[in-house]
Design a protein around this motif. Structure first.
Motif, PDB file in Angstrom:
ATOM      1  N   THR A 149     -11.421 -35.441 -77.153  1.00 48.72           N
ATOM      2  CA  THR A 149     -12.339 -36.217 -76.321  1.00 48.72           C
ATOM      3  C   THR A 149     -13.770 -35.840 -76.672  1.00 48.72           C
ATOM      4  N   LEU A 150     -14.722 -36.546 -76.086  1.00 47.80           N
ATOM      5  CA  LEU A 150     -16.136 -36.232 -76.319  1.00 47.80           C
ATOM      6  C   LEU A 150     -16.491 -34.840 -75.813  1.00 47.80           C
ATOM      7  N   LEU A 151     -15.687 -34.334 -74.877  1.00 46.74           N
ATOM      8  CA  LEU A 151     -15.952 -33.016 -74.296  1.00 46.74           C
ATOM      9  C   LEU A 151     -15.084 -31.926 -74.915  1.00 46.74           C
ATOM     10  N   GLY A 152     -14.363 -32.267 -75.978  1.00 45.86           N
ATOM     11  CA  GLY A 152     -13.491 -31.284 -76.620  1.00 45.86           C
ATOM     12  C   GLY A 152     -12.035 -31.665 -76.477  1.00 45.86           C
ATOM     13  N   THR A 153     -11.139 -30.750 -76.865  1.00 49.08           N
ATOM     14  CA  THR A 153      -9.696 -31.008 -76.806  1.00 49.08           C
ATOM     15  C   THR A 153      -9.138 -30.678 -75.437  1.00 49.08           C
ATOM     16  N   ILE A 154      -8.313 -31.565 -74.908  1.00 47.10           N
ATOM     17  CA  ILE A 154      -7.658 -31.321 -73.627  1.00 47.10           C
ATOM     18  C   ILE A 154      -6.149 -31.317 -73.836  1.00 47.10           C
ATOM     19  N   ASN A 155      -5.443 -30.586 -72.964  1.00 51.43           N
ATOM     20  CA  ASN A 155      -3.983 -30.535 -72.999  1.00 51.43           C
ATOM     21  C   ASN A 155      -3.413 -31.290 -71.806  1.00 51.43           C
ATOM     22  N   CYS A 156      -2.500 -32.176 -72.078  1.00 57.13           N
ATOM     23  CA  CYS A 156      -1.801 -32.926 -71.029  1.00 57.13           C
ATOM     24  C   CYS A 156      -0.325 -32.553 -71.100  1.00 57.13           C
ATOM     25  N   VAL A 157       0.205 -31.999 -70.026  1.00 56.55           N
ATOM     26  CA  VAL A 157       1.606 -31.568 -69.994  1.00 56.55           C
ATOM     27  C   VAL A 157       2.402 -32.543 -69.136  1.00 56.55           C
ATOM     28  N   TYR A 158       3.476 -33.083 -69.717  1.00 61.39           N
ATOM     29  CA  TYR A 158       4.321 -34.063 -69.037  1.00 61.39           C
ATOM     30  C   TYR A 158       5.757 -33.559 -68.965  1.00 61.39           C
ATOM     31  N   ARG A 159       6.413 -33.865 -67.836  1.00 60.58           N
ATOM     32  CA  ARG A 159       7.785 -33.400 -67.634  1.00 60.58           C
ATOM     33  C   ARG A 159       8.683 -34.515 -67.119  1.00 60.58           C
ATOM     34  N   ALA A 160       9.959 -34.395 -67.461  1.00 63.71           N
ATOM     35  CA  ALA A 160      10.986 -35.315 -66.963  1.00 63.71           C
ATOM     36  C   ALA A 160      12.259 -34.504 -66.724  1.00 63.71           C
ATOM     37  N   PRO A 161      13.039 -34.851 -65.704  1.00 68.04           N
ATOM     38  CA  PRO A 161      14.279 -34.103 -65.444  1.00 68.04           C
ATOM     39  C   PRO A 161      15.341 -34.337 -66.501  1.00 68.04           C
ATOM     40  N   SER A 162      15.330 -35.519 -67.128  1.00 74.24           N
ATOM     41  CA  SER A 162      16.315 -35.872 -68.163  1.00 74.24           C
ATOM     42  C   SER A 162      15.865 -37.165 -68.820  1.00 74.24           C
ATOM     43  N   LEU A 163      16.531 -37.522 -69.909  1.00 71.76           N
ATOM     44  CA  LEU A 163      16.277 -38.782 -70.598  1.00 71.76           C
ATOM     45  C   LEU A 163      17.599 -39.503 -70.818  1.00 71.76           C
ATOM     46  N   THR A 164      17.557 -40.823 -70.769  1.00 68.00           N
ATOM     47  CA  THR A 164      18.755 -41.628 -71.024  1.00 68.00           C
ATOM     48  C   THR A 164      18.450 -42.651 -72.112  1.00 68.00           C
TER      49      THR A 164
END
Length: 213
Positions: A149-164
């Motif tokens: 981003t313009l303000l530097g690197t950001i970390n976005c953490v995403y979670r899911a209980p499972s995938l189908t």
């Protein structure tokens, strides 16, 4: 006398186990395109289907988010019973090459990395084509997305209980459609939800396509 002799001989052969076992003709859930059974310990792998992209969009119906044209996975077979049934695998690798990733999120300049965390995951493939991906006990399916981003690197953490997902023999593929991840941490530039869609094809073992029976 002759009838009794034949009956005695038949009983003796059965007792010695010389008759073909019923399981000899069983077809396992996973076989290669040339008809060979996939063995426990074999590694299956696949990249994105030609001409497709793996996407993480902010909604199930939108097109705002991240798109990657290079992604692959590898999984080790842990059980392959007779069909109909459910085979299991250990998903040990799932990668995204960010040289093929773009983002169209306001305030985001590009994608620095996408990491699939908490591996290995358990993957099950059923004879009806249903694919399930589940994490270890007390864990979650998790991806960390690093955005420039313009303000530097950001970390976005995403979670899911499972995938189908769904397996298809038409093109030896595994597809996931709008699998919802929820933001666990990250700045306001990280969208609240990430809907994952991807098609991996062909799934192969040593370069030979794999079928689901």
């Amino acid at each position: 006398m002759r009838t009794r002799t034949l009956l005695t001989l038949t009983a003796a052969i059965a007792a010695l186990g010389l008759t073909a076992p019923a399981s000899a003709a069983d077809t396992p859930v996973l076989t290669t395109a040339d008809g060979a059974a996939v063995a426990v310990g074999d590694v299956l792998d696949a990249s994105l289907a030609s001409g497709t992209a793996a996407t993480f969009y902010s909604s199930a119906t939108g097109t705002s988010g991240i798109s990657c044209t290079k992604s692959a996975f590898a999984a080790t077979v842990t059980d392959n019973p007779a069909a109909p049934g459910t085979a299991t695998e250990s998903l040990t690798s799932h990668s995204f090459d960010t040289s093929g990733c773009t983002a169209n999120v306001v305030g985001v300049l590009g994608v620095s990395g996408i990491t699939v965390d908490n591996l290995p995951y358990t993957t099950s493939v059923s004879s009806d084509g249903t694919v399930s991906v589940t994490p270890g006990a007390g864990s979650a399916i998790q991806s960390t997305v690093r955005l420039r981003t313009l303000l530097g690197t950001i970390n976005c953490v995403y979670r899911a209980p499972s995938l189908t997902g769904t397996a298809s023999n038409a093109d030896n593929s595994i597809s996931f459609t709008n699998q919802q991840f929820t933001k666990a941490s990250g700045s306001s530039l990280c969208f609240a939800n990430a809907f994952f869609t991807a098609k991996y094809s062909p799934v192969t073992k040593g370069g030979v396509a794999v079928n689901v029976n």
